[in-house]
Scaffold this motif. Structure first.
Motif, mmCIF file in Angstrom:
data_model
loop_
_atom_site.group_PDB
_atom_site.id
_atom_site.type_symbol
_atom_site.label_atom_id
_atom_site.label_comp_id
_atom_site.label_asym_id
_atom_site.label_seq_id
_atom_site.Cartn_x
_atom_site.Cartn_y
_atom_site.Cartn_z
ATOM 1 N N LYS A 299 -0.686 -21.354 -14.424
ATOM 2 C CA LYS A 299 0.429 -21.500 -15.362
ATOM 3 C C LYS A 299 -0.038 -21.951 -16.748
ATOM 4 O O LYS A 299 0.542 -21.578 -17.765
ATOM 5 C CB LYS A 299 1.443 -22.509 -14.816
ATOM 6 N N LYS A 300 -1.080 -22.775 -16.791
ATOM 7 C CA LYS A 300 -1.512 -23.365 -18.061
ATOM 8 C C LYS A 300 -2.796 -22.745 -18.607
ATOM 9 O O LYS A 300 -3.393 -23.277 -19.546
ATOM 10 C CB LYS A 300 -1.718 -24.870 -17.884
ATOM 11 N N LEU A 301 -3.191 -21.622 -18.019
ATOM 12 C CA LEU A 301 -4.487 -21.041 -18.344
ATOM 13 C C LEU A 301 -4.644 -20.726 -19.830
ATOM 14 O O LEU A 301 -5.724 -20.911 -20.401
ATOM 15 C CB LEU A 301 -4.689 -19.761 -17.518
ATOM 16 N N PHE A 302 -3.579 -20.266 -20.468
ATOM 17 C CA PHE A 302 -3.670 -19.855 -21.868
ATOM 18 C C PHE A 302 -3.301 -20.985 -22.839
ATOM 19 O O PHE A 302 -3.254 -20.768 -24.044
ATOM 20 C CB PHE A 302 -2.771 -18.648 -22.125
ATOM 21 N N ASP A 303 -3.015 -22.185 -22.296
ATOM 22 C CA ASP A 303 -2.724 -23.327 -23.168
ATOM 23 C C ASP A 303 -4.007 -23.820 -23.814
ATOM 24 O O ASP A 303 -5.079 -23.822 -23.196
ATOM 25 C CB ASP A 303 -2.089 -24.476 -22.379
ATOM 26 N N ARG A 304 -3.862 -24.272 -25.051
ATOM 27 C CA ARG A 304 -5.023 -24.747 -25.787
ATOM 28 C C ARG A 304 -5.615 -25.996 -25.136
ATOM 29 O O ARG A 304 -4.903 -26.921 -24.757
ATOM 30 C CB ARG A 304 -4.601 -25.063 -27.225
ATOM 31 N N ASN A 305 -6.950 -25.990 -24.992
ATOM 32 C CA ASN A 305 -7.723 -27.126 -24.471
ATOM 33 C C ASN A 305 -7.516 -27.400 -22.986
ATOM 34 O O ASN A 305 -7.998 -28.408 -22.475
ATOM 35 C CB ASN A 305 -7.405 -28.431 -25.237
ATOM 36 N N TYR A 306 -6.801 -26.504 -22.289
ATOM 37 C CA TYR A 306 -6.583 -26.766 -20.865
ATOM 38 C C TYR A 306 -7.766 -26.263 -20.037
ATOM 39 O O TYR A 306 -8.267 -25.160 -20.249
ATOM 40 C CB TYR A 306 -5.307 -26.103 -20.360
ATOM 41 N N THR A 321 -6.985 -18.963 -25.070
ATOM 42 C CA THR A 321 -5.911 -19.092 -26.057
ATOM 43 C C THR A 321 -6.093 -18.063 -27.164
ATOM 44 O O THR A 321 -5.146 -17.388 -27.583
ATOM 45 C CB THR A 321 -5.899 -20.511 -26.659
ATOM 46 N N ILE A 322 -7.324 -17.947 -27.645
ATOM 47 C CA ILE A 322 -7.650 -16.945 -28.663
ATOM 48 C C ILE A 322 -7.376 -15.549 -28.125
ATOM 49 O O ILE A 322 -6.794 -14.693 -28.814
ATOM 50 C CB ILE A 322 -9.120 -17.083 -29.096
ATOM 51 N N THR A 323 -7.784 -15.299 -26.880
ATOM 52 C CA THR A 323 -7.592 -13.986 -26.270
ATOM 53 C C THR A 323 -6.116 -13.585 -26.248
ATOM 54 O O THR A 323 -5.748 -12.468 -26.622
ATOM 55 C CB THR A 323 -8.147 -13.988 -24.835
ATOM 56 N N LYS A 324 -5.262 -14.502 -25.821
ATOM 57 C CA LYS A 324 -3.833 -14.202 -25.743
ATOM 58 C C LYS A 324 -3.258 -13.907 -27.126
ATOM 59 O O LYS A 324 -2.476 -12.966 -27.298
ATOM 60 C CB LYS A 324 -3.081 -15.370 -25.101
ATOM 61 N N LYS A 325 -3.634 -14.701 -28.112
ATOM 62 C CA LYS A 325 -3.112 -14.492 -29.469
ATOM 63 C C LYS A 325 -3.570 -13.150 -30.034
ATOM 64 O O LYS A 325 -2.822 -12.471 -30.743
ATOM 65 C CB LYS A 325 -3.544 -15.646 -30.374
ATOM 66 N N LEU A 326 -4.787 -12.749 -29.732
ATOM 67 C CA LEU A 326 -5.291 -11.465 -30.228
ATOM 68 C C LEU A 326 -4.569 -10.299 -29.547
ATOM 69 O O LEU A 326 -4.281 -9.281 -30.187
ATOM 70 C CB LEU A 326 -6.798 -11.366 -29.994
ATOM 71 N N VAL A 327 -4.296 -10.440 -28.257
ATOM 72 C CA VAL A 327 -3.545 -9.398 -27.542
ATOM 73 C C VAL A 327 -2.143 -9.270 -28.140
ATOM 74 O O VAL A 327 -1.654 -8.159 -28.394
ATOM 75 C CB VAL A 327 -3.466 -9.711 -26.036
#
Length: 354
Positions: A299-306, A321-327
């Motif tokens: 659930k928290k995989l894409f949260d920053r610093n998690y 986090t970067i990956t999700k934002k780029l997608v």
């Protein structure tokens, strides 16, 4: 004229309205006096000179009294009108000054949909943008402090042990220091990338490219790690898929996901990468038979610093986090399915064209 422009706005407006109205009033009065005298001269009245003189006097006195009274009314009404016009402008000015002084989350009472109201809406958007910038700046500062602290602490402990004679300097221990320094370098690069992505001015540069070629390049870039862990790689790529994408950013997305899979797969594990078409989208599946993750981590995989409690990937905590934002910058989505000790699957979905 220079003194006029140095006056307050409401006084300037009142003065301009009063001058304009007074000029119009004088013109009308002169026309009335002239036409009244002209028509009176057309009449054949005995002792006309005396009658005309008294009539002219009556007209002039009437005009003077009318002008005087109207001038007072004009000045008062002009000042009231000017103050009403200046009030919303003064509110906008005060709003802007509060923004300059660091105040945020402000309100504007003027809600009429005119040019001044549109200016107010623009200022409210500016307030919202500034709040967003400041929030992101604080987040970046916290990220930087949080992420740099650990490798610096490790390097310090190494050096302190060398200095105190607790440890003797060996190539293996020096290699540990170098690994922490490399981690810092990678971290700074990721934070810089994250800062760029969070910027409202961030844009991706798209062009039509074959997606399968980019997937293959991303695999080749980590071929040494695959060989080292003897990981079996299975590719099922549709070579006919071309899409409008940012080559650099998509390569970054694939590198992060594949490297994440390599880090979680045990020696002699398997990674499967599929590329296929789905209506107006292309999809990339990256599946591994690694350690998987629990529900909280998923659930928290894409949260920053998690980082998961049992996360075997010694990353920075912001790569995904970067990956999700780029997608999302490509108008796509990314999701993950995983079960503990069974493996993980990442699904990337992006439009074929803009």
């Amino acid at each position: 004229m220079k003194r006029l422009w140095k006056m307050k706005f409401n006084l300037k407006v009142a003065f301009i309205i009063a001058i304009f109205t007074l000029i119009m009033l004088l013109i009308i009065t002169c026309i009335l006096l002239y036409k009244g005298h002209e028509h009176l001269m057309m009449l054949h009245i005995t002792d006309s000179q005396e009658v005309i003189h008294h009539f002219d006097m009556a007209l002039r006195e009437t005009a003077l009294w009318s002008i005087a009274l109207l001038l007072i009314v004009i000045l008062i009404s002009s000042f009231l009108i000017a103050r009403a016009l200046a009030r919303p402008i003064q509110e906008m000015n005060n709003f802007a000054l509060l923004l300059v002084n660091g105040k945020r989350n402000l309100r504007i009472n003027y809600t009429i949909d005119d040019q001044i109201g549109q200016l107010g809406q623009s200022l409210l958007k500016l307030d919202e943008t500034l709040r967003t910038y400041e929030l992101r700046r604080k987040e970046m500062t916290q990220d930087l402090a949080h992420e740099i602290r650990n490798p610096l602490a490790s390097i310090k402990s190494y050096l302190s042990a060398f200095e105190d004679g607790v440890w003797t300097i060996t190539p293996e221990r020096l290699q540990g220091c170098l690994e922490e320094i490399d981690r810092l370098i990678i971290l700074v690069g990721e934070l810089d990338t994250l800062n760029d992505i969070n910027s409202p001015t961030f844009k991706i540069v798209k062009k039509e490219l074959p997606i399968a070629k980019l997937v293959e390049k991303s695999v080749i870039s980590i071929a040494s790690e695959l060989l080292e862990k003897e990981i079996q790689l299975e590719l099922d790529l549709d070579q006919t898929i071309n899409a409008s994408i940012d080559e650099l950013r998509l390569s970054q997305i694939l590198h992060n996901i594949i490297k994440n899979a390599v880090s979680h797969v045990q020696r002699e594990g398997t990674i499967i990468i599929k590329l296929y078409r789905s209506q107006s989208y292309f999809k990339i599946l990256i599946n591994d038979n690694g350690v998987g993750m629990d529900l909280e981590t998923r659930k928290k995989l894409f949260d920053r610093n998690y980082r998961g409690r049992e996360n075997h990937y010694a990353g920075s905590g912001i790569g995904l986090t970067i990956t999700k934002k780029l997608v999302e910058a490509h108008g796509g989505t990314i999701s993950v399915k995983s079960h503990k000790n069974e493996g993980t699957s990442f699904y990337i979905k992006m439009p074929l064209s803009t």
